[in-house]
Enzyme design. Structure first.
Site, mmCIF file in Angstrom:
data_model
loop_
_atom_site.group_PDB
_atom_site.id
_atom_site.type_symbol
_atom_site.label_atom_id
_atom_site.label_comp_id
_atom_site.label_asym_id
_atom_site.label_seq_id
_atom_site.Cartn_x
_atom_site.Cartn_y
_atom_site.Cartn_z
ATOM 1 N N LYS A 54 6.455 -8.147 38.729
ATOM 2 C CA LYS A 54 6.891 -9.532 38.531
ATOM 3 C C LYS A 54 8.320 -9.714 39.033
ATOM 4 O O LYS A 54 8.631 -10.708 39.709
ATOM 5 C CB LYS A 54 6.799 -9.904 37.042
ATOM 6 C CG LYS A 54 5.362 -10.032 36.555
ATOM 7 C CD LYS A 54 5.256 -10.118 35.036
ATOM 8 C CE LYS A 54 3.793 -10.129 34.602
ATOM 9 N NZ LYS A 54 3.600 -10.064 33.145
ATOM 10 N N GLN A 98 7.013 -9.637 27.743
ATOM 11 C CA GLN A 98 5.866 -8.829 28.154
ATOM 12 C C GLN A 98 5.088 -8.316 26.936
ATOM 13 O O GLN A 98 5.664 -7.763 26.011
ATOM 14 C CB GLN A 98 6.359 -7.640 29.012
ATOM 15 C CG GLN A 98 5.260 -6.784 29.566
ATOM 16 C CD GLN A 98 4.348 -7.523 30.543
ATOM 17 O OE1 GLN A 98 4.798 -8.292 31.387
ATOM 18 N NE2 GLN A 98 3.046 -7.290 30.437
ATOM 19 N N ASP A 124 4.672 -18.557 30.588
ATOM 20 C CA ASP A 124 3.376 -17.953 30.286
ATOM 21 C C ASP A 124 2.389 -19.003 29.774
ATOM 22 O O ASP A 124 1.189 -18.734 29.681
ATOM 23 C CB ASP A 124 3.537 -16.867 29.210
ATOM 24 C CG ASP A 124 3.573 -15.470 29.819
ATOM 25 O OD1 ASP A 124 3.013 -15.298 30.923
ATOM 26 O OD2 ASP A 124 4.146 -14.568 29.191
#
Ligand code: NAP
Length: 313
Positions: A54, A98, A124
């Site tokens: 990422k 994460q 997200d």
């Protein structure tokens, strides 16, 4: 019949290329690139690989991506404190924490952290406010994996309106938002889960079948209507030689790959499904790359919205 392979890597490359203009325009207008803060707690090896992918993808696209690391024994409060700092920092447009968080943070740690992220920076798409907007078909920030699948379906010309779609899996991050997005495109959607009797019977009625179960080779040909589009979201690491031998004949490139590395990443879809389906996403190279491309897209969208560069819709 051999199914068409739906190339997620190529689609993700196109999505990233299309973002270049928006990133350049934002950077010119704001005097800085869109910025993403990634919080990584603990030392889970898979998470470290995901996070470095990422960071690299965002950096290569011209965004700023910064990693905030916490040790494996950090507390939930430590994590919430980093999120609070990033929420308050005007220089960050997006925040990603994460998963999974270290077990020691408690069972509801992830939900508490997702709830703590500012909805405007929630790249997200996990915050309850963004999920609510998704239910009402007016979300800007939508969970990356299902929105990547929608991009792939649209760009591959796979019709959804009036079609039967079955999603196997009802997680908040994949199954539920996937079902909503398909519904919003006028598919008739069924969601299956671990308590659904005879999943195969329901799945085999689907024109579009999405497997988000997390069980290697769970979807066998009996689950698939001939000619259906099968989206394999699963990412499962397999170390069992007998299983791999069962799935791939001797000399198959995937079996050779396993014999070399003694481990293989397998989706939720049994290889023999390719002989029945009309189109399938491969693993790897299907849904995975799209997830990262959509994270980038969400970061740019969050940056534009925060800077007032998007029209209210
Ligand atoms: P999850 O939270 O574990 O959810 C799995 C879902 O599958 C649950 O809803 C569960 O039902 C259902 N399920 C389990 N066993 C079943 C069975 N025998 N029959 C029918 N349904 C069953 O997993 P997730 O986070 O949604 O992820 C699913 C998979 O996608 C994993 O392999 C994950 O690694 C992968 N993934 C990939 C990406 C990507 O970028 N490609 C992104 C995210 C996730 P219950 O709710 O009843 O337990």
């Amino acid at each position: 019949m051999s199914a068409r392979s739906l190339d997620g890597t190529a689609t993700a490359t196109r999505i990233r290329a299309e973002l270049a203009d928006r990133i350049a325009r934002f950077t010119a207008a704001a005097g800085r690139p869109p910025a993403l803060g990634i919080v990584l707690a603990g030392d889970d090896p898979a998470s470290q690989i995901y996070v470095s992918n990422k960071l690299r993808t965002a950096g290569e696209a011209g965004c700023r991506a910064e990693l905030f690391r916490l040790p494996a024994d950090a507390s939930l409060d430590d994590t919430l404190a980093v999120v609070a700092r990033l929420n308050a920092d005007e220089a960050f447009d997006g925040i990603l924490v994460q998963s999974p968080l270290p077990k020691g943070m408690g069972r509801d740690a992830e939900q508490r952290v997702f709830d703590a992220v500012s909805p405007a920076k929630d790249v997200d798409g996990f915050h309850a406010q963004n999920v609510g907007l998704l239910v009402q078909k007016r979300a800007r920030l939508v969970a990356c994996t299902p929105s990547g699948v929608m991009q792939l379906l649209a760009r591959e010309g796979i019709a959804l309106a009036g079609k039967r779609a079955v999603v196997i899996g009802r997680s908040d991050i994949v199954g539920k938002p996937m079902a909503l997005l398909l519904l919003h495109q006028d598919a008739t959607v069924t969601i299956c889960h671990s308590r659904t009797p005879d999943v195969a019977a329901l799945a085999s009625e689907a024109d579009i079948l999405v497997a988000a179960v997390g069980r290697p080779a769970y979807v066998t040909p009996a689950y698939v209507k001939p000619g259906a589009t099968v989206i394999d979201v699963g990412i499962n690491r397999v170390d069992d030689a007998a299983l791999v031998a069962n799935w791939y004949p001797e000399g198959h490139p995937r079996r050779l790959q396993f014999e070399k590395k003694r481990t293989l990443v397998i989706g939720d879809v049994y290889p023999a499904v390719w002989a029945v389906a009309g189109a399938v996403t491969p693993v790897p190279g299907g849904v995975g790359p799209l997830t990262i491309a959509m994270l980038l897209a969400n970061t740019v969208t969050a940056a534009e919205a925060r800077a007032g560069l998007l029209s209210a819709d």
